[in-house]
Design a protein around this motif. Structure first.
Motif, PDB file in Angstrom:
ATOM      1  N   LYS A 110       0.822  -1.199   0.000  1.00  0.00           N
ATOM      2  CA  LYS A 110       0.000   0.000   0.000  1.00  0.00           C
ATOM      3  C   LYS A 110       0.860   1.255   0.000  1.00  0.00           C
ATOM      4  O   LYS A 110       0.604   2.202  -0.748  1.00  0.00           O
ATOM      5  N   LEU A 111       1.877   1.279   0.852  1.00  0.00           N
ATOM      6  CA  LEU A 111       2.682   2.485   1.007  1.00  0.00           C
ATOM      7  C   LEU A 111       3.644   2.692  -0.151  1.00  0.00           C
ATOM      8  O   LEU A 111       4.020   3.827  -0.453  1.00  0.00           O
ATOM      9  N   GLU A 123      -8.482   1.484  -1.112  1.00  0.00           N
ATOM     10  CA  GLU A 123      -9.514   0.443  -1.081  1.00  0.00           C
ATOM     11  C   GLU A 123      -8.984  -0.876  -0.506  1.00  0.00           C
ATOM     12  O   GLU A 123      -9.712  -1.865  -0.467  1.00  0.00           O
ATOM     13  N   GLU A 124      -7.735  -0.891  -0.085  1.00  0.00           N
ATOM     14  CA  GLU A 124      -7.118  -2.126   0.402  1.00  0.00           C
ATOM     15  C   GLU A 124      -6.729  -1.996   1.871  1.00  0.00           C
ATOM     16  O   GLU A 124      -6.536  -0.894   2.390  1.00  0.00           O
ATOM     17  N   THR A 128      -5.802  -7.786   2.348  1.00  0.00           N
ATOM     18  CA  THR A 128      -6.265  -7.844   0.948  1.00  0.00           C
ATOM     19  C   THR A 128      -5.151  -7.482  -0.013  1.00  0.00           C
ATOM     20  O   THR A 128      -5.003  -8.085  -1.076  1.00  0.00           O
ATOM     21  N   SER A 129      -4.346  -6.500   0.364  1.00  0.00           N
ATOM     22  CA  SER A 129      -3.256  -6.072  -0.503  1.00  0.00           C
ATOM     23  C   SER A 129      -2.202  -7.161  -0.638  1.00  0.00           C
ATOM     24  O   SER A 129      -1.728  -7.468  -1.740  1.00  0.00           O
ATOM     25  N   THR A 130      -1.843  -7.763   0.493  1.00  0.00           N
ATOM     26  CA  THR A 130      -0.853  -8.840   0.470  1.00  0.00           C
ATOM     27  C   THR A 130      -1.349 -10.023  -0.347  1.00  0.00           C
ATOM     28  O   THR A 130      -0.606 -10.599  -1.151  1.00  0.00           O
ATOM     29  N   ASN A 131      -2.613 -10.383  -0.171  1.00  0.00           N
ATOM     30  CA  ASN A 131      -3.174 -11.509  -0.914  1.00  0.00           C
ATOM     31  C   ASN A 131      -3.175 -11.273  -2.418  1.00  0.00           C
ATOM     32  O   ASN A 131      -2.986 -12.214  -3.201  1.00  0.00           O
ATOM     33  N   LEU A 132      -3.412 -10.031  -2.834  1.00  0.00           N
ATOM     34  CA  LEU A 132      -3.403  -9.710  -4.265  1.00  0.00           C
ATOM     35  C   LEU A 132      -2.102 -10.141  -4.914  1.00  0.00           C
ATOM     36  O   LEU A 132      -2.085 -10.805  -5.958  1.00  0.00           O
ATOM     37  N   PRO A 258      -9.993  -0.742   8.443  1.00  0.00           N
ATOM     38  CA  PRO A 258      -9.093   0.409   8.396  1.00  0.00           C
ATOM     39  C   PRO A 258      -8.323   0.418   7.093  1.00  0.00           C
ATOM     40  O   PRO A 258      -7.930  -0.609   6.577  1.00  0.00           O
ATOM     41  N   SER A 259      -8.077   1.605   6.547  1.00  0.00           N
ATOM     42  CA  SER A 259      -7.339   1.697   5.294  1.00  0.00           C
ATOM     43  C   SER A 259      -6.401   2.891   5.308  1.00  0.00           C
ATOM     44  O   SER A 259      -6.567   3.841   4.564  1.00  0.00           O
ATOM     45  N   ALA A 260      -5.447   2.886   6.240  1.00  0.00           N
ATOM     46  CA  ALA A 260      -4.422   3.914   6.202  1.00  0.00           C
ATOM     47  C   ALA A 260      -3.551   3.702   4.993  1.00  0.00           C
ATOM     48  O   ALA A 260      -3.417   2.589   4.523  1.00  0.00           O
TER      49      ALA A 260
END
Length: 268
Positions: A110-111, A123-124, A128-132, A258-260
């Motif tokens: 994400k970062l 939106e992640e 979810t981001s890691t799984n993508l 949460p979606s920081a």
């Protein structure tokens, strides 16, 4: 900085296997000790560099890999050993600066990527981001140092991040190709080689364009697709059009999560 005996170096700039062997009472994400066996095997086969132990290149590579282990698996920032916790900041392409707590909450993907056409960090969440990307690169998304241009305390280095696109990325089918990202980072380190700050610079869109190379038709293409359907079969036409339309809908983000808004992960 010349080659140094590996055993005389701080733990966080030794091979990550040594770091993991000496990690005790750690609050691991997912409640388990990370296994890098497959990653080590693939690195041995696919790395383009073989840095001598104790060389500046090996030290920098080990430090970033230790950071990656901690960014992905250590949920208690106070147990990180690769950074100066209260001073650490990380940014990408001159963007916002993030703390260790930000990395723990959001994850490196994400970062490091942010909001782009084919990836929306907002939106992640971490999972979810890691799984993508774990799904898209089932054999791992590997990372290595290519060159180091300056010695501590300000270390500038070029790196390579790569993986084999053999799993789906969202709704996009895998192509099987090797996707490679080349970038540069600047690490400011303390006297004992802990990271004070990390600045990453790379094109965060090129590899996403390759992950979405098998994209579905855009909105403007739907009329052309629909016009090709024989009119004497209206039932099939509407069934096809509805399926095509719903296939374009994007999943809505869960407002309750949460979606920081790194590497390998940066990096693996």
């Amino acid at each position: 900085m010349t080659s140094t005996e590996p055993n005389s170096l701080p733990l966080w700039v030794q091979h990550r296997d040594q770091v993991l062997e000496q990690s005790t009472n750690i609050e691991w994400r997912y409640g388990k000790f990370p296994d890098y066996t497959r990653s080590n095997e693939n690195l041995a086969k696919e790395s383009t560099r073989n840095h001598p132990q104790g060389s500046l290149e090996a030290i920098v590579q080990n430090l970033v890999r230790t950071f990656d282990v901690e960014a992905n698996f250590k949920t208690n920032p106070q147990q990180w050993i690769s950074v100066v916790n209260d001073q650490f900041r990380m940014s990408t392409n001159g963007g916002p600066s993030y703390t260790v707590s930000d990395v723990v909450e959001s994850g490196t993907y994400k970062l490091l990527i942010g909001n782009t056409q084919h990836y929306k960090a907002a939106e992640e969440n971490f999972e979810t981001s890691t799984n993508l990307f774990h799904t898209a690169f089932p054999e791992g998304f590997l990372w290595e140092v290519l060159e180091v241009f300056s010695a501590p305390p300000t270390v500038a280095f070029k790196w390579r991040h790569w993986g084999h696109f053999k799993g789906a990325y969202k709704d996009y089918a895998p192509t099987g190709e090797t996707i490679e990202v080349i970038g540069m980072s600047i690490a400011h380190v303390s006297d004992d080689l802990k990271i004070l700050s990390l600045e990453h610079y790379y094109d965060n869109t090129k590899f996403l364009e390759k992950l979405t190379a098998s994209a579905k038709p855009e909105t403007g293409d739907r009329d052309r697709v629909a016009s090709a359907i024989p009119k004497q079969k209206p039932a099939n036409f509407w069934s096809f059009l509805q399926k095509l339309w719903h296939g374009q809908e994007k999943p809505k983000s869960d407002p309750k999560k949460p979606s920081a808004c790194p590497f390998s992960a940066l990096i693996r």
